[in-house]
Design a protein around this motif. Structure first.
Motif, PDB file in Angstrom:
ATOM      1  N   PHE A  87     -18.141  -6.385 -19.144  1.00  0.00           N
ATOM      2  CA  PHE A  87     -17.187  -5.286 -19.225  1.00  0.00           C
ATOM      3  C   PHE A  87     -16.980  -5.040 -20.713  1.00  0.00           C
ATOM      4  O   PHE A  87     -16.153  -5.689 -21.357  1.00  0.00           O
ATOM      5  CB  PHE A  87     -15.872  -5.672 -18.523  1.00  0.00           C
ATOM      6  N   GLY A  88     -17.759  -4.116 -21.285  1.00  0.00           N
ATOM      7  CA  GLY A  88     -17.801  -3.927 -22.732  1.00  0.00           C
ATOM      8  C   GLY A  88     -16.825  -2.898 -23.234  1.00  0.00           C
ATOM      9  O   GLY A  88     -17.226  -1.837 -23.703  1.00  0.00           O
ATOM     10  N   PHE A  89     -15.533  -3.203 -23.189  1.00  0.00           N
ATOM     11  CA  PHE A  89     -14.547  -2.222 -23.631  1.00  0.00           C
ATOM     12  C   PHE A  89     -14.599  -1.982 -25.138  1.00  0.00           C
ATOM     13  O   PHE A  89     -14.261  -0.898 -25.610  1.00  0.00           O
ATOM     14  CB  PHE A  89     -13.128  -2.598 -23.180  1.00  0.00           C
ATOM     15  N   GLY A  90     -15.044  -2.951 -25.920  1.00  0.00           N
ATOM     16  CA  GLY A  90     -15.198  -2.753 -27.357  1.00  0.00           C
ATOM     17  C   GLY A  90     -16.290  -1.743 -27.659  1.00  0.00           C
ATOM     18  O   GLY A  90     -16.152  -0.886 -28.545  1.00  0.00           O
ATOM     19  N   GLN A  91     -17.385  -1.837 -26.926  1.00  0.00           N
ATOM     20  CA  GLN A  91     -18.472  -0.875 -27.092  1.00  0.00           C
ATOM     21  C   GLN A  91     -18.005   0.516 -26.674  1.00  0.00           C
ATOM     22  O   GLN A  91     -18.356   1.513 -27.295  1.00  0.00           O
ATOM     23  CB  GLN A  91     -19.680  -1.308 -26.257  1.00  0.00           C
ATOM     24  N   PHE A  92     -17.176   0.580 -25.643  1.00  0.00           N
ATOM     25  CA  PHE A  92     -16.631   1.860 -25.200  1.00  0.00           C
ATOM     26  C   PHE A  92     -15.764   2.486 -26.295  1.00  0.00           C
ATOM     27  O   PHE A  92     -15.822   3.693 -26.533  1.00  0.00           O
ATOM     28  CB  PHE A  92     -15.814   1.677 -23.916  1.00  0.00           C
ATOM     29  N   ILE A  93     -14.965   1.671 -26.967  1.00  0.00           N
ATOM     30  CA  ILE A  93     -14.136   2.176 -28.068  1.00  0.00           C
ATOM     31  C   ILE A  93     -15.032   2.769 -29.150  1.00  0.00           C
ATOM     32  O   ILE A  93     -14.740   3.830 -29.701  1.00  0.00           O
ATOM     33  CB  ILE A  93     -13.228   1.053 -28.632  1.00  0.00           C
ATOM     34  N   THR A  94     -16.137   2.110 -29.455  1.00  0.00           N
ATOM     35  CA  THR A  94     -17.081   2.628 -30.452  1.00  0.00           C
ATOM     36  C   THR A  94     -17.644   3.975 -30.015  1.00  0.00           C
ATOM     37  O   THR A  94     -17.750   4.903 -30.825  1.00  0.00           O
ATOM     38  CB  THR A  94     -18.224   1.621 -30.684  1.00  0.00           C
ATOM     39  N   VAL A  95     -17.988   4.106 -28.747  1.00  0.00           N
ATOM     40  CA  VAL A  95     -18.521   5.367 -28.235  1.00  0.00           C
ATOM     41  C   VAL A  95     -17.458   6.468 -28.306  1.00  0.00           C
ATOM     42  O   VAL A  95     -17.764   7.616 -28.646  1.00  0.00           O
ATOM     43  CB  VAL A  95     -19.046   5.184 -26.790  1.00  0.00           C
ATOM     44  N   VAL A  96     -16.203   6.128 -28.013  1.00  0.00           N
ATOM     45  CA  VAL A  96     -15.121   7.114 -28.112  1.00  0.00           C
ATOM     46  C   VAL A  96     -14.952   7.575 -29.555  1.00  0.00           C
ATOM     47  O   VAL A  96     -14.789   8.771 -29.833  1.00  0.00           O
ATOM     48  CB  VAL A  96     -13.797   6.549 -27.543  1.00  0.00           C
ATOM     49  N   ILE A  97     -15.029   6.641 -30.489  1.00  0.00           N
ATOM     50  CA  ILE A  97     -14.939   7.001 -31.911  1.00  0.00           C
ATOM     51  C   ILE A  97     -16.110   7.908 -32.293  1.00  0.00           C
ATOM     52  O   ILE A  97     -15.931   8.901 -32.998  1.00  0.00           O
ATOM     53  CB  ILE A  97     -14.865   5.750 -32.799  1.00  0.00           C
TER      54      ILE A  97
END
Length: 155
Positions: A87-97
Motif C-alpha cells: 500500500f504505497g501511500f508515499g508514492q501516491f503523494i509523489t504522484v499527486v505532487i
C-alpha cells in the motif's frame, strides 16, 4: 459499412483529431519532464529541508516478503519488483505532487496564451498593433549610422 469507413476517414482527417494526437504525444513527454522535476529536483530538496524525508519510504506491506528476496525490507521499489503487495501511500503523494506541478504549468501556459489572444483581439478592435520595443543593438547601430553621417557632413 462503406459509408461508415468514409465517415471515419473524414473524422480522422479533421484538424482537431490531429491536434489532439499531437497534444497527447507532447503531454506524455511533458509528463516525463514533470516526473523528473519532481523526483530529481523538488523531492530531494523537500527531503533535505525536512531531514531526509522521503515519500517513497512510506508504505504498508500487505503480504509476506518472499524467501528469495535479499534486498532491504524498507525499499519500496525493490519490494514492489519482487511482487510483494504494498500500500504505497508515499508514492501516491509523489504522484499527486507531480499532478499539481503539471496542472500549475498548464495553467501558466493557458494563462499566457489567453493574454496573447487578448492582445491580438485588442489590436483587431483598435486597428493598430502595439509596437514592439526597439532592440538595443538596433538602437546602437542607428546611433552609429547617425554619428557617421554627421561626421561625413562636417568634413
Amino acid at each position: 459499412m462503406d459509408g461508415m469507413w468514409k465517415e471515419f476517414r473524414t473524422f480522422i482527417a479533421r484538424g482537431n483529431v490531429l491536434e489532439l494526437a499531437v497534444g497527447v504525444i507532447i503531454g506524455a513527454a511533458f509528463s516525463t519532464i514533470t516526473k523528473s522535476l519532481t523526483d530529481d529536483l523538488i523531492m530531494p530538496v523537500v527531503g533535505w529541508l525536512f531531514g531526509g524525508f522521503d515519500f517513497s519510504s512510506y508504505f504498508i506491506r500487505l503480504g509476506p516478503i518472499p524467501a528469495s528476496y535479499a534486498g532491504s525490507p524498507d525499499n519500496y521499489a525493490a519490494l514492489k519488483a519482487a511482487g510483494v503487495p504494498l500500500f504505497g501511500f508515499g508514492q501516491f503523494i509523489t504522484v499527486v505532487i507531480n499532478f499539481l506541478i503539471l496542472a500549475f504549468m498548464v495553467f501558466l501556459l493557458v494563462r499566457a496564451v489567453n493574454r496573447a489572444i487578448h492582445v491580438v483581439e485588442h489590436e483587431k478592435k483598435t486597428g493598430q498593433a502595439v509596437p514592439a520595443p526597439e532592440p538595443e543593438d538596433v538602437k546602437l547601430l542607428r546611433e552609429i549610422r547617425d554619428e557617421l553621417k554627421r561626421r561625413n557632413e562636417g568634413a
